[in-house]
Design a protein around this motif. Structure first.
Motif, PDB file in Angstrom:
ATOM      1  N   GLY A  31       0.709  -1.048   0.068  1.00  0.00           N
ATOM      2  CA  GLY A  31      -0.036  -0.105  -0.122  1.00  0.00           C
ATOM      3  C   GLY A  31       0.903   1.256  -0.130  1.00  0.00           C
ATOM      4  O   GLY A  31       0.145   2.299   0.163  1.00  0.00           O
ATOM      5  N   ASN A  32       2.111   1.298   0.154  1.00  0.00           N
ATOM      6  CA  ASN A  32       3.148   2.288  -0.102  1.00  0.00           C
ATOM      7  C   ASN A  32       3.066   2.818  -1.485  1.00  0.00           C
ATOM      8  O   ASN A  32       2.844   2.147  -2.432  1.00  0.00           O
ATOM      9  CB  ASN A  32       4.456   1.893   0.590  1.00  0.00           C
ATOM     10  CG  ASN A  32       4.371   1.738   1.892  1.00  0.00           C
ATOM     11  OD1 ASN A  32       3.459   2.053   2.509  1.00  0.00           O
ATOM     12  ND2 ASN A  32       5.213   0.798   2.418  1.00  0.00           N
ATOM     13  N   ILE A  33       3.639   3.956  -1.735  1.00  0.00           N
ATOM     14  CA  ILE A  33       3.998   4.662  -3.044  1.00  0.00           C
ATOM     15  C   ILE A  33       5.443   4.795  -3.384  1.00  0.00           C
ATOM     16  O   ILE A  33       6.302   5.219  -2.303  1.00  0.00           O
ATOM     17  CB  ILE A  33       3.226   6.111  -3.133  1.00  0.00           C
ATOM     18  CG1 ILE A  33       1.742   5.885  -3.205  1.00  0.00           C
ATOM     19  CG2 ILE A  33       3.558   6.588  -4.153  1.00  0.00           C
ATOM     20  CD1 ILE A  33       1.231   4.879  -4.376  1.00  0.00           C
ATOM     21  N   THR A  34       6.010   4.287  -4.319  1.00  0.00           N
ATOM     22  CA  THR A  34       7.056   4.430  -4.683  1.00  0.00           C
ATOM     23  C   THR A  34       7.367   5.302  -5.603  1.00  0.00           C
ATOM     24  O   THR A  34       6.663   5.321  -6.896  1.00  0.00           O
ATOM     25  CB  THR A  34       7.902   3.199  -5.233  1.00  0.00           C
ATOM     26  OG1 THR A  34       7.964   2.095  -4.145  1.00  0.00           O
ATOM     27  CG2 THR A  34       9.490   3.348  -5.403  1.00  0.00           C
ATOM     28  N   CYS A  35       8.195   6.619  -5.674  1.00  0.00           N
ATOM     29  CA  CYS A  35       8.254   7.358  -6.727  1.00  0.00           C
ATOM     30  C   CYS A  35       9.566   7.085  -7.419  1.00  0.00           C
ATOM     31  O   CYS A  35      10.730   7.101  -6.603  1.00  0.00           O
ATOM     32  CB  CYS A  35       8.490   8.854  -6.037  1.00  0.00           C
ATOM     33  SG  CYS A  35       6.852   9.375  -5.428  1.00  0.00           S
ATOM     34  N   GLU A  36       9.854   7.002  -8.600  1.00  0.00           N
ATOM     35  CA  GLU A  36      11.170   6.805  -9.396  1.00  0.00           C
ATOM     36  C   GLU A  36      10.948   7.908 -10.558  1.00  0.00           C
ATOM     37  O   GLU A  36      10.233   8.151 -11.291  1.00  0.00           O
ATOM     38  CB  GLU A  36      10.962   5.382 -10.108  1.00  0.00           C
ATOM     39  CG  GLU A  36      10.959   4.259  -9.216  1.00  0.00           C
ATOM     40  CD  GLU A  36      10.810   2.969  -9.827  1.00  0.00           C
ATOM     41  OE1 GLU A  36      10.835   2.816 -11.145  1.00  0.00           O
ATOM     42  OE2 GLU A  36      10.955   1.878  -9.158  1.00  0.00           O
ATOM     43  N   CYS A  37      12.193   8.550 -10.426  1.00  0.00           N
ATOM     44  CA  CYS A  37      12.606   9.517 -11.053  1.00  0.00           C
ATOM     45  C   CYS A  37      14.060   9.582 -12.001  1.00  0.00           C
ATOM     46  O   CYS A  37      14.710   9.297 -11.551  1.00  0.00           O
ATOM     47  CB  CYS A  37      12.537  11.057 -10.347  1.00  0.00           C
ATOM     48  SG  CYS A  37      11.145  11.441  -9.482  1.00  0.00           S
ATOM     49  N   ASN A  38      13.794   9.849 -13.174  1.00  0.00           N
ATOM     50  CA  ASN A  38      14.653  10.017 -14.031  1.00  0.00           C
ATOM     51  C   ASN A  38      14.512  11.302 -15.155  1.00  0.00           C
ATOM     52  O   ASN A  38      13.305  11.725 -15.423  1.00  0.00           O
ATOM     53  CB  ASN A  38      15.129   8.770 -14.751  1.00  0.00           C
ATOM     54  CG  ASN A  38      13.964   8.346 -15.805  1.00  0.00           C
ATOM     55  OD1 ASN A  38      13.739   8.963 -16.735  1.00  0.00           O
ATOM     56  ND2 ASN A  38      13.274   7.477 -15.147  1.00  0.00           N
ATOM     57  N   HIS A  39      15.479  11.545 -15.772  1.00  0.00           N
ATOM     58  CA  HIS A  39      15.291  12.847 -16.699  1.00  0.00           C
ATOM     59  C   HIS A  39      15.948  12.310 -18.103  1.00  0.00           C
ATOM     60  O   HIS A  39      16.988  11.973 -18.088  1.00  0.00           O
ATOM     61  CB  HIS A  39      15.788  14.135 -16.352  1.00  0.00           C
ATOM     62  CG  HIS A  39      15.054  14.586 -15.265  1.00  0.00           C
ATOM     63  ND1 HIS A  39      15.331  14.109 -13.709  1.00  0.00           N
ATOM     64  CD2 HIS A  39      14.035  15.377 -15.104  1.00  0.00           C
ATOM     65  CE1 HIS A  39      14.660  14.687 -12.983  1.00  0.00           C
ATOM     66  NE2 HIS A  39      13.636  15.454 -13.806  1.00  0.00           N
ATOM     67  N   THR A  40      15.165  12.788 -19.183  1.00  0.00           N
ATOM     68  CA  THR A  40      15.800  12.386 -20.527  1.00  0.00           C
ATOM     69  C   THR A  40      15.289  13.547 -21.468  1.00  0.00           C
ATOM     70  O   THR A  40      14.832  14.614 -21.239  1.00  0.00           O
ATOM     71  CB  THR A  40      15.272  11.089 -21.163  1.00  0.00           C
ATOM     72  OG1 THR A  40      15.937  10.909 -22.300  1.00  0.00           O
ATOM     73  CG2 THR A  40      13.809  11.219 -21.422  1.00  0.00           C
ATOM     74  N   THR A  41      15.847  13.631 -22.751  1.00  0.00           N
ATOM     75  CA  THR A  41      15.257  14.694 -23.728  1.00  0.00           C
ATOM     76  C   THR A  41      15.081  14.058 -24.957  1.00  0.00           C
ATOM     77  O   THR A  41      15.390  12.843 -25.141  1.00  0.00           O
ATOM     78  CB  THR A  41      16.316  15.670 -23.628  1.00  0.00           C
ATOM     79  OG1 THR A  41      15.947  16.774 -24.457  1.00  0.00           O
ATOM     80  CG2 THR A  41      17.753  14.980 -24.474  1.00  0.00           C
TER      81      THR A  41
END
Length: 365
Positions: free
Chosen positions: A75-85
């Motif tokens: 029931g938890n929330i995982t945030c995965e962040c990356n950046h591209t162009t």
């Protein structure tokens, strides 16, 4: 030492109400992170529509670009962040959904790889046939234009990949690291258009001004002055006029010309679309002249062939480039994902179009 700072919320929406529904995390580390992941306990399980966001200092607002929500079994929330162009990001002033952004990135990199391979093949073919295409001035100048178009786009694509790598490592991209890549991208993308202009002007000169004769050396001087001198002048003026307030490059997630603060992007858009318009006018005039009296009875067969190939090349590539940057303008006015996809496809495959219409469709080649 490079510091990476990330502020990430687990945000939950209930109708139009936006609430913080998890901890606020501030992380400062002594290295650059390309990917980061946090798992949040949910404060209020009744809220829905989770979103992971970070504070964008350039826009002074919350931003979800490059962040994806993952829900686990507890029931938890995982945030995965990356950046591209992507090529779409080069034009669009809007922030794009992370899933769409990833799709555009795949389209862009696959297209750029095909484009660069096509341009290398084009240059290899031109090297092989070079001695055979120098028999008359028209054919010679046509192949000089194609070679310089291919070289300009190839270098611009290499600079684009370098800029994309910088943008992936730093958010927002570093001015010092991005500026050289942006300058050379700006210069060589413009050079591509100015060499297309030289092809159109050569066609106009040989079909309309048939009584005028110009030496090969003089044509070469004019071609290189316009083909590289004009883009260099525009690129330098753009740097000089935007360097003071540091509004030369974009302050979003791409190494490219600034739009929001200084409108430096217009220094590319206006010359490119102006050249497209000029080339279309030249095509109409040349077509009218050719339909009225043909290419010319005094024209040698080899030169006639070269003129036909130039006309076909300009006739196909000009609308393609015009449509490409027309859709580019569309990405600046619309958030529609389809426009971004079409723009990225057309833009990243320009090298393939140059190989086909500039080289492979020439029967003598």
């Amino acid at each position: 030492v490079i510091f990476y700072t990330s502020l990430i919320f687990a945000v939950r929406y209930l109708k139009s109400d936006v609430r913080i529904n998890g901890d606020v995390v501030v992380v400062k580390v002594n290295e650059t992170l390309n990917n980061i992941s946090f798992t949040f306990d949910i404060t209020d399980q009744s809220l829905g529509n989770s979103q992971c966001v970070f504070w964008n200092f350039s826009l002074n607002t919350w931003d979800s670009t490059g962040c994806e929500v993952k829900r686990n079994n507890t029931g938890n929330i995982t945030c995965e962040c990356n950046h591209t162009t992507s090529f779409s990001i080069l034009m669009s002033p809007f922030h794009i959904d992370p899933i769409h952004l990833m799709a555009l990135a795949y389209i862009t990199y696959i297209g750029v790889a095909i484009s660069m391979a096509s341009l290398i093949i084009c240059l290899i073919i031109e090297t092989i046939v070079w001695k055979s295409v120098r028999r008359n001035d028209t054919s010679y100048m046509r192949h000089v234009s194609i070679v310089n178009i291919a070289v300009s786009l190839l270098i611009a694509n290499i600079c684009f990949i370098i800029g994309a790598a910088i943008a992936e490592q730093e958010q927002p991209p570093s001015v010092d690291r991005c500026s050289p890549a942006v300058f050379f991208m700006h210069f060589f993308y413009l050079a591509l258009f100015f060499w297309m202009l030289m092809s159109a002007l050569l066609l106009f000169y040989r079909t309309v001004m048939v009584l005028s004769q110009m030496s090969r050396a003089k044509m070469m001087v004019i071609a290189f002055t316009v083909g590289y001198g004009a883009p260099l002048l525009i690129a330098v003026i753009t740097v000089a006029s935007t360097a003071g307030p540091q509004n030369y490059i974009s302050k979003r997630n791409a190494c490219w010309l600034n739009w929001n603060e200084s409108k430096a992007l217009l220094a590319f858009v206006i010359p490119a679309l102006t050249i497209v318009a000029i080339n279309l006018v030249v095509l109409i005039v040349v077509l009218y002249k050719m339909l009225r009296r043909g290419v010319g009875a005094a024209t040698q067969p080899d030169e006639k062939h070269a003129l036909v190939v130039i006309g076909r090349c300009v006739a196909f590539l000009t609308p393609i480039f015009g449509l490409t940057w027309g859709f580019g303008i569309g990405t600046m006015a619309s958030r529609d994902f389809g426009i971004h996809v079409v723009f990225s496809l057309l833009n990243s495959l320009q090298g393939f179009f140059i190989l086909v219409f500039g080289t492979l469709l020439d029967s003598k080649v």
